[in-house]
Design a protein around this motif. Structure first.
Motif, PDB file in Angstrom:
ATOM      1  N   GLN A 124     -30.754  12.703  18.955  1.00 54.56           N
ATOM      2  CA  GLN A 124     -30.249  11.290  19.139  1.00 54.56           C
ATOM      3  C   GLN A 124     -29.436  11.376  20.633  1.00 54.56           C
ATOM      4  OE1 GLN A 124     -27.975   9.379  16.548  1.00 54.56           O
ATOM      5  NE2 GLN A 124     -29.049  10.116  14.537  1.00 54.56           N
ATOM      6  N   ASP A 125     -28.906  12.575  20.819  1.00 55.21           N
ATOM      7  CA  ASP A 125     -28.345  12.456  22.363  1.00 55.21           C
ATOM      8  C   ASP A 125     -29.418  12.555  23.519  1.00 55.21           C
ATOM      9  OD1 ASP A 125     -25.656  12.471  21.190  1.00 55.21           O
ATOM     10  OD2 ASP A 125     -25.541  14.762  21.297  1.00 55.21           O
ATOM     11  N   ASN A 126     -30.535  13.103  23.173  1.00 55.27           N
ATOM     12  CA  ASN A 126     -31.449  12.868  24.387  1.00 55.27           C
ATOM     13  C   ASN A 126     -31.726  11.474  24.416  1.00 55.27           C
ATOM     14  OD1 ASN A 126     -31.724  15.398  24.642  1.00 55.27           O
ATOM     15  ND2 ASN A 126     -33.652  15.453  23.369  1.00 55.27           N
ATOM     16  N   VAL A 127     -32.168  10.496  23.664  1.00 58.00           N
ATOM     17  CA  VAL A 127     -32.380   9.331  23.388  1.00 58.00           C
ATOM     18  C   VAL A 127     -31.242   8.438  24.336  1.00 58.00           C
ATOM     19  CG1 VAL A 127     -33.214   7.211  22.339  1.00 58.00           C
ATOM     20  CG2 VAL A 127     -33.985   9.471  21.628  1.00 58.00           C
ATOM     21  N   ARG A 128     -30.045   8.715  23.831  1.00 54.58           N
ATOM     22  CA  ARG A 128     -28.891   8.161  24.403  1.00 54.58           C
ATOM     23  C   ARG A 128     -28.546   8.324  25.673  1.00 54.58           C
ATOM     24  NH1 ARG A 128     -26.071   9.296  19.446  1.00 54.58           N
ATOM     25  NH2 ARG A 128     -25.803   7.194  18.331  1.00 54.58           N
ATOM     26  N   CYS A 129     -28.899   9.576  26.296  1.00 57.49           N
ATOM     27  CA  CYS A 129     -28.904   9.837  27.689  1.00 57.49           C
ATOM     28  C   CYS A 129     -29.744   9.314  28.518  1.00 57.49           C
ATOM     29  CB  CYS A 129     -28.835  11.478  27.713  1.00 57.49           C
ATOM     30  SG  CYS A 129     -27.244  12.306  27.428  1.00 57.49           S
ATOM     31  N   THR A 130     -31.314   9.305  28.020  1.00 56.29           N
ATOM     32  CA  THR A 130     -32.154   8.576  28.586  1.00 56.29           C
ATOM     33  C   THR A 130     -31.846   7.028  28.986  1.00 56.29           C
ATOM     34  OG1 THR A 130     -33.665  10.032  27.635  1.00 56.29           O
ATOM     35  CG2 THR A 130     -34.512   8.094  28.722  1.00 56.29           C
ATOM     36  N   ALA A 131     -31.470   6.295  27.811  1.00 50.00           N
ATOM     37  CA  ALA A 131     -30.908   5.113  28.038  1.00 50.00           C
ATOM     38  C   ALA A 131     -29.751   4.712  28.789  1.00 50.00           C
ATOM     39  CB  ALA A 131     -30.541   4.379  26.312  1.00 50.00           C
ATOM     40  N   MET A 132     -28.725   5.516  28.630  1.00 48.21           N
ATOM     41  CA  MET A 132     -27.714   5.415  29.503  1.00 48.21           C
ATOM     42  C   MET A 132     -27.883   5.674  31.078  1.00 48.21           C
ATOM     43  SD  MET A 132     -25.014   4.698  28.397  1.00 48.21           S
ATOM     44  CE  MET A 132     -24.264   4.366  26.729  1.00 48.21           C
ATOM     45  N   ASP A 133     -28.800   6.672  31.391  1.00 49.52           N
ATOM     46  CA  ASP A 133     -29.362   6.821  32.789  1.00 49.52           C
ATOM     47  C   ASP A 133     -30.145   5.573  33.249  1.00 49.52           C
ATOM     48  OD1 ASP A 133     -28.295   9.403  32.685  1.00 49.52           O
ATOM     49  OD2 ASP A 133     -30.116  10.372  32.607  1.00 49.52           O
ATOM     50  N   PHE A 134     -30.838   4.924  32.446  1.00 46.43           N
ATOM     51  CA  PHE A 134     -31.858   4.062  32.719  1.00 46.43           C
ATOM     52  C   PHE A 134     -30.776   2.843  32.936  1.00 46.43           C
ATOM     53  CE2 PHE A 134     -33.784  -0.137  30.822  1.00 46.43           C
ATOM     54  CZ  PHE A 134     -34.429  -0.299  31.704  1.00 46.43           C
ATOM     55  N   LEU A 135     -29.709   2.413  32.252  1.00 49.60           N
ATOM     56  CA  LEU A 135     -28.736   1.364  32.302  1.00 49.60           C
ATOM     57  C   LEU A 135     -28.074   1.813  33.500  1.00 49.60           C
ATOM     58  CD1 LEU A 135     -27.071   0.939  28.768  1.00 49.60           C
ATOM     59  CD2 LEU A 135     -28.982  -0.474  29.737  1.00 49.60           C
ATOM     60  N   GLU A 183     -43.066  11.587  13.460  1.00 50.07           N
ATOM     61  CA  GLU A 183     -42.848  11.609  14.863  1.00 50.07           C
ATOM     62  C   GLU A 183     -42.802  10.225  15.376  1.00 50.07           C
ATOM     63  OE1 GLU A 183     -44.210  14.484  17.986  1.00 50.07           O
ATOM     64  OE2 GLU A 183     -45.674  12.904  18.171  1.00 50.07           O
ATOM     65  N   LEU A 184     -41.665   9.589  15.831  1.00 51.37           N
ATOM     66  CA  LEU A 184     -41.719   8.260  16.347  1.00 51.37           C
ATOM     67  C   LEU A 184     -42.215   8.250  17.803  1.00 51.37           C
ATOM     68  CD1 LEU A 184     -38.674   6.725  14.878  1.00 51.37           C
ATOM     69  CD2 LEU A 184     -41.085   6.402  14.118  1.00 51.37           C
ATOM     70  N   SER A 185     -42.936   7.180  18.376  1.00 52.20           N
ATOM     71  CA  SER A 185     -43.179   7.084  19.626  1.00 52.20           C
ATOM     72  C   SER A 185     -42.459   5.999  20.209  1.00 52.20           C
ATOM     73  CB  SER A 185     -44.834   6.894  19.656  1.00 52.20           C
ATOM     74  OG  SER A 185     -45.210   6.693  21.175  1.00 52.20           O
ATOM     75  N   LEU A 186     -41.480   6.283  21.270  1.00 50.98           N
ATOM     76  CA  LEU A 186     -40.525   5.257  21.763  1.00 50.98           C
ATOM     77  C   LEU A 186     -41.455   5.055  23.260  1.00 50.98           C
ATOM     78  CD1 LEU A 186     -37.001   6.587  21.402  1.00 50.98           C
ATOM     79  CD2 LEU A 186     -38.588   5.383  19.442  1.00 50.98           C
ATOM     80  N   SER A 187     -42.072   3.720  23.167  1.00 53.29           N
ATOM     81  CA  SER A 187     -42.955   3.507  24.444  1.00 53.29           C
ATOM     82  C   SER A 187     -42.380   2.708  25.517  1.00 53.29           C
ATOM     83  CB  SER A 187     -44.236   2.815  23.854  1.00 53.29           C
ATOM     84  OG  SER A 187     -43.863   1.498  22.899  1.00 53.29           O
ATOM     85  N   ALA A 188     -41.243   2.211  25.123  1.00 53.79           N
ATOM     86  CA  ALA A 188     -40.462   1.307  26.081  1.00 53.79           C
ATOM     87  C   ALA A 188     -39.098   1.236  25.848  1.00 53.79           C
ATOM     88  CB  ALA A 188     -41.055  -0.284  26.039  1.00 53.79           C
ATOM     89  N   LEU A 189     -38.374   0.864  26.791  1.00 52.00           N
ATOM     90  CA  LEU A 189     -36.960   0.375  26.644  1.00 52.00           C
ATOM     91  C   LEU A 189     -36.777  -0.936  26.974  1.00 52.00           C
ATOM     92  CD1 LEU A 189     -35.275   3.595  28.073  1.00 52.00           C
ATOM     93  CD2 LEU A 189     -35.453   3.104  25.934  1.00 52.00           C
ATOM     94  N   LEU A 196     -38.725  -1.930  30.585  1.00 53.61           N
ATOM     95  CA  LEU A 196     -39.087  -0.612  31.055  1.00 53.61           C
ATOM     96  C   LEU A 196     -40.329   0.186  30.113  1.00 53.61           C
ATOM     97  CD1 LEU A 196     -38.692   1.639  33.350  1.00 53.61           C
ATOM     98  CD2 LEU A 196     -37.288   2.589  31.715  1.00 53.61           C
ATOM     99  N   SER A 197     -41.452  -0.045  30.472  1.00 54.16           N
ATOM    100  CA  SER A 197     -42.587   0.600  29.845  1.00 54.16           C
ATOM    101  C   SER A 197     -42.679   2.059  30.465  1.00 54.16           C
ATOM    102  CB  SER A 197     -43.924  -0.057  30.230  1.00 54.16           C
ATOM    103  OG  SER A 197     -43.844  -1.328  29.870  1.00 54.16           O
ATOM    104  N   LEU A 198     -42.450   2.986  29.508  1.00 58.72           N
ATOM    105  CA  LEU A 198     -42.385   4.444  29.645  1.00 58.72           C
ATOM    106  C   LEU A 198     -43.800   5.043  30.149  1.00 58.72           C
ATOM    107  CD1 LEU A 198     -39.870   5.520  26.750  1.00 58.72           C
ATOM    108  CD2 LEU A 198     -39.353   4.951  29.416  1.00 58.72           C
ATOM    109  N   ARG A 199     -43.840   5.757  31.172  1.00 59.64           N
ATOM    110  CA  ARG A 199     -45.096   6.434  31.532  1.00 59.64           C
ATOM    111  C   ARG A 199     -45.457   7.546  30.463  1.00 59.64           C
ATOM    112  NH1 ARG A 199     -45.157   5.268  36.773  1.00 59.64           N
ATOM    113  NH2 ARG A 199     -42.983   5.385  37.403  1.00 59.64           N
ATOM    114  N   GLU A 200     -44.312   8.308  30.214  1.00 61.48           N
ATOM    115  CA  GLU A 200     -44.764   9.044  29.017  1.00 61.48           C
ATOM    116  C   GLU A 200     -43.956   8.566  27.906  1.00 61.48           C
ATOM    117  OE1 GLU A 200     -46.344  11.987  28.665  1.00 61.48           O
ATOM    118  OE2 GLU A 200     -47.254  11.693  30.781  1.00 61.48           O
ATOM    119  N   PRO A 201     -44.412   8.106  26.589  1.00 64.00           N
ATOM    120  CA  PRO A 201     -43.693   7.957  25.313  1.00 64.00           C
ATOM    121  C   PRO A 201     -42.611   8.993  25.141  1.00 64.00           C
ATOM    122  CG  PRO A 201     -46.083   7.381  25.072  1.00 64.00           C
ATOM    123  CD  PRO A 201     -45.877   7.931  26.349  1.00 64.00           C
TER     124      PRO A 201
END
Ligand code: A2P
Length: 222
Positions: free
Chosen positions: A21-32, A101-107, A205-210
């Protein structure tokens, strides 16, 4: 009776394993953090603030909404349409408690919500309600003509006073524009992927790597 009604949860969904969860939150925060420094974003800033502000701190603007998950069926303890039928579906009882396994493909970011698009596999679609997109029709008229699973997402944050249910509507709106042939205006090539602008403060933001995220199919009672 009331006890019977309580046996249905608030919602069913995939719950992201807490370690990621923290990985995903951090990625989102970095993006913002990056997004609100981009000139192209600043140009459209009034769509967020409603006034000609020079800056917005997106990390403060969006409030986190509890444990990260991808809702499949909102049951509202049985009060929602089709809640009981969903809970009794073969796939739901078979897969309850199973790992996926969920694939998050975009933010995506709008003035209301920030979320991650979830691209469901054929197997995961067995757990997706047939009417999930159609149900959004009153808010997003084109929703019913989008493929099954289009609404699948993880809510990462909501603006003050905005309910989490809005995140799925915001995603459907962007996908409806894409389906209508609007690919969005390419705004920036970012490390994570391509950022496109869809007007009215809508960014994808379409992720290069989901991001491949372990999650358990379960339910939440609140
Ligand atoms: P989402 O799945 O977009 O995050 P709340 O805390 O507002 O009661 O919502 C609990 C969860 O159920 C949230 O994950 C929320 O949205 C989802 N949800 C709330 N209302 C609905 C609805 N009418 N349709 C689908 N999902 C809903």
């Amino acid at each position: 009776g009331p006890l019977e009604e309580m046996t249905l949860p608030l919602y069913f969904g995939w719950f992201l394993v807490s370690a990621v969860q923290d990985n995903v939150r951090c990625t989102a925060m970095d993006f913002l953090k990056t997004l609100d420094t981009l000139e192209v974003f600043k140009k459209h800033l009034n769509e967020f603030t409603g006034k000609a502000e020079k800056e917005v701190d997106l990390e403060q603007y969006f409030k986190a909404k509890g444990t990260l998950h991808c809702t499949t069926k909102f049951c509202d303890y049985g009060k929602a349409n089709g809640a009981k039928e969903y809970a009794e579906k073969q796939a739901v009882t078979d897969f309850y408690g199973s790992a996926f396994e969920l694939s998050l493909s975009a933010l995506f970011v709008t003035p209301r919500t920030v979320g991650a698009r979830v691209s469901l596999t054929e197997e995961q679609l067995l757990l997706w309600p047939d009417d999930a997109e159609k149900e959004a029709e009153s808010v997003v008229p084109a929703a019913a003509s989008l493929p099954l699973g289009s609404r699948a997402h993880v809510t990462l944050g909501c603006a003050e006073g905005v309910e989490a249910v809005q995140t799925g509507f915001d995603l459907l709106e962007i996908l409806a524009l894409q389906q209508a042939g609007q690919q969005g205006e390419v705004a920036e090539e970012m490390e994570l992927g391509t950022l496109a602008y869809f007007g009215e403060g809508r960014w994808l933001l379409s992720l290069r790597e989901p991001m491949r995220i372990p999650a358990f199919f379960s339910s939440f009672y609140g």
